[in-house]
Write a protein that holds these residues in place. Structure first.
Motif, PDB file in Angstrom:
ATOM      1  N   ALA A 121       0.829  -1.203   0.000  1.00 45.97           N
ATOM      2  CA  ALA A 121       0.000   0.000   0.000  1.00 45.97           C
ATOM      3  C   ALA A 121       0.865   1.254   0.000  1.00 45.97           C
ATOM      4  O   ALA A 121       0.571   2.229  -0.705  1.00 45.97           O
ATOM      5  CB  ALA A 121      -0.937  -0.005   1.207  1.00 45.97           C
ATOM      6  N   VAL A 125       0.682   4.131  -2.993  1.00 46.04           N
ATOM      7  CA  VAL A 125       0.293   5.533  -2.778  1.00 46.04           C
ATOM      8  C   VAL A 125       1.488   6.474  -2.898  1.00 46.04           C
ATOM      9  O   VAL A 125       1.315   7.676  -3.079  1.00 46.04           O
ATOM     10  CB  VAL A 125      -0.400   5.726  -1.410  1.00 46.04           C
ATOM     11  CG1 VAL A 125      -1.673   4.929  -1.345  1.00 46.04           C
ATOM     12  CG2 VAL A 125       0.532   5.363  -0.258  1.00 46.04           C
ATOM     13  N   ALA A 130      -1.101  10.700  -3.509  1.00 46.35           N
ATOM     14  CA  ALA A 130      -1.775  10.300  -2.275  1.00 46.35           C
ATOM     15  C   ALA A 130      -3.138  10.982  -2.187  1.00 46.35           C
ATOM     16  O   ALA A 130      -3.226  12.205  -2.180  1.00 46.35           O
ATOM     17  CB  ALA A 130      -0.926  10.674  -1.063  1.00 46.35           C
ATOM     18  N   THR A 135      -5.851   5.463  -1.952  1.00 45.38           N
ATOM     19  CA  THR A 135      -5.791   4.699  -0.704  1.00 45.38           C
ATOM     20  C   THR A 135      -6.726   3.506  -0.761  1.00 45.38           C
ATOM     21  O   THR A 135      -6.367   2.384  -0.366  1.00 45.38           O
ATOM     22  CB  THR A 135      -6.165   5.601   0.489  1.00 45.38           C
ATOM     23  OG1 THR A 135      -5.240   6.697   0.568  1.00 45.38           O
ATOM     24  CG2 THR A 135      -6.126   4.821   1.791  1.00 45.38           C
ATOM     25  N   GLU A 205      -5.948   2.529   6.581  1.00 45.36           N
ATOM     26  CA  GLU A 205      -6.185   3.923   6.172  1.00 45.36           C
ATOM     27  C   GLU A 205      -5.681   4.884   7.238  1.00 45.36           C
ATOM     28  O   GLU A 205      -5.066   5.918   6.923  1.00 45.36           O
ATOM     29  CB  GLU A 205      -7.675   4.146   5.926  1.00 45.36           C
ATOM     30  CG  GLU A 205      -8.030   5.536   5.431  1.00 45.36           C
ATOM     31  CD  GLU A 205      -8.153   6.561   6.546  1.00 45.36           C
ATOM     32  OE1 GLU A 205      -7.715   7.719   6.348  1.00 45.36           O
ATOM     33  OE2 GLU A 205      -8.678   6.207   7.628  1.00 45.36           O
ATOM     34  N   LEU A 208      -1.861   4.981   6.977  1.00 44.03           N
ATOM     35  CA  LEU A 208      -1.401   5.743   5.821  1.00 44.03           C
ATOM     36  C   LEU A 208      -1.638   7.233   6.011  1.00 44.03           C
ATOM     37  O   LEU A 208      -0.783   8.060   5.658  1.00 44.03           O
ATOM     38  CB  LEU A 208      -2.116   5.253   4.556  1.00 44.03           C
ATOM     39  CG  LEU A 208      -1.729   3.845   4.066  1.00 44.03           C
ATOM     40  CD1 LEU A 208      -2.645   3.413   2.934  1.00 44.03           C
ATOM     41  CD2 LEU A 208      -0.273   3.823   3.603  1.00 44.03           C
ATOM     42  N   SER A 209      -2.794   7.594   6.564  1.00 40.94           N
ATOM     43  CA  SER A 209      -3.081   9.009   6.805  1.00 40.94           C
ATOM     44  C   SER A 209      -2.154   9.570   7.868  1.00 40.94           C
ATOM     45  O   SER A 209      -1.732  10.734   7.802  1.00 40.94           O
ATOM     46  CB  SER A 209      -4.547   9.177   7.227  1.00 40.94           C
ATOM     47  OG  SER A 209      -5.420   8.830   6.175  1.00 40.94           O
ATOM     48  N   GLY A 214      -2.323   9.102   3.059  1.00 40.78           N
ATOM     49  CA  GLY A 214      -3.709   8.718   2.870  1.00 40.78           C
ATOM     50  C   GLY A 214      -4.566   9.927   2.548  1.00 40.78           C
ATOM     51  O   GLY A 214      -4.294  10.680   1.618  1.00 40.78           O
TER      52      GLY A 214
END
Length: 269
Positions: A121, A125, A130, A135, A205, A208-209, A214
């Motif tokens: 992932a 991204v 991004a 995402t 998520e 990643l954020s 994300g």
């Protein structure tokens, strides 16, 4: 055992239902605008005006948490749909056709599973811009191997069952055999997998954020809120507490739901 006695299942249903209700309410009402800044009220402690306090820009944390449920459920739903669709295409072909098709497809699945999901992932991204759609796609792709293995196992189990052989003997085509006679028996396993993947998607998520890869600001995301709160842990602990608790509750709810459905299915097997 009656399903009403399945505490795990009903706890999961209760938590997920409460979160779904919060998301539904957020579509029509939030106490303040999620991106409405008021520097004069920055890092305000929880109180009557702001139940969860405010962040470093004076934004209402409750409002951002509520709108963050939309992001969390959107990522969970669409990424699971991508994973299930890709997994069905691969798993059903491998399990139903067998032989070299099964060998080729499952070796490809093994190769994909050799990489940690979060790493795939991150690579995806990072290469592409991004954003929320990227995402969702990245997380959905890492779910394909898991769904493919579950669906392939179900097809291997049922494709030689007596009721399937009887259907073939009566002239049923491949489509009828697959969708009318095999898929209904595989569906319960897919639902359990989807429930567990849903919680993984929300956690991925958020991760990643948190790393800035994300959902992009100013859109609310629980992981992004955790990232923004880390500099204020001593001064404003409520800033990190709210998104952390909601991530935990959501992951716990869907894990309990998946475990409960699996236990219910096993008792009926």
């Amino acid at each position: 055992m009656n399903s009403r006695k399945n505490v795990t299942l009903w706890l999961g249903i209760g938590i997920v239902s409460a979160l779904l209700l919060l998301m539904a309410v957020s579509l029509f009402y939030v106490p303040y605008g999620a991106n409405e800044m008021n520097i004069a009220h920055r890092l305000q402690a929880p109180g009557r005006a702001h139940w969860f306090g405010t962040d470093n820009f004076g934004r209402d944390i409750l409002s951002r948490i509520m709108e963050g449920t939309q992001t969390a459920f959107a990522v969970g739903f669409f990424s699971v749909c991508i994973g299930a669709a890709g997994g069905f295409a691969v798993g059903s072909a491998a399990g139903y056709l067998g032989k070299w098709t099964d060998e080729l497809l499952m070796r490809a699945v093994d190769a994909l599973m050799a990489f940690p999901g979060i790493l795939l992932a991150l690579i995806f991204v990072t290469i592409f811009k991004a954003s929320l759609p990227q995402t969702v796609i990245a997380i959905g792709v890492i779910f394909i191997p898991g769904f493919a293995r579950v669906i392939r196992g179900g097809f291997l189990q049922y494709k030689e069952a007596d009721f399937v052989k009887a259907a073939r003997g009566l002239g049923a085509g491949h489509g009828t055999v697959i969708f009318r006679h095999i898929v209904p028996h595989v569906l319960s396993s897919v639902i359990v997998t989807a429930s567990l993947c849903f919680s993984t998607a929300i956690l991925a998520e958020a991760a990643l954020s948190y790393l800035g890869l994300g959902v992009q600001p100013p859109d609310p995301s629980w992981g992004r809120m955790l990232n923004e709160s880390q500099s204020y842990m001593n001064k404003a602990p409520w800033f990190a507490l709210a998104p952390g608790l909601f991530i935990t509750a959501t992951v716990l709810g869907f894990n309990l739901l998946g475990d409960g459905i699996r236990d219910l299915r096993d008792r009926r097997a």
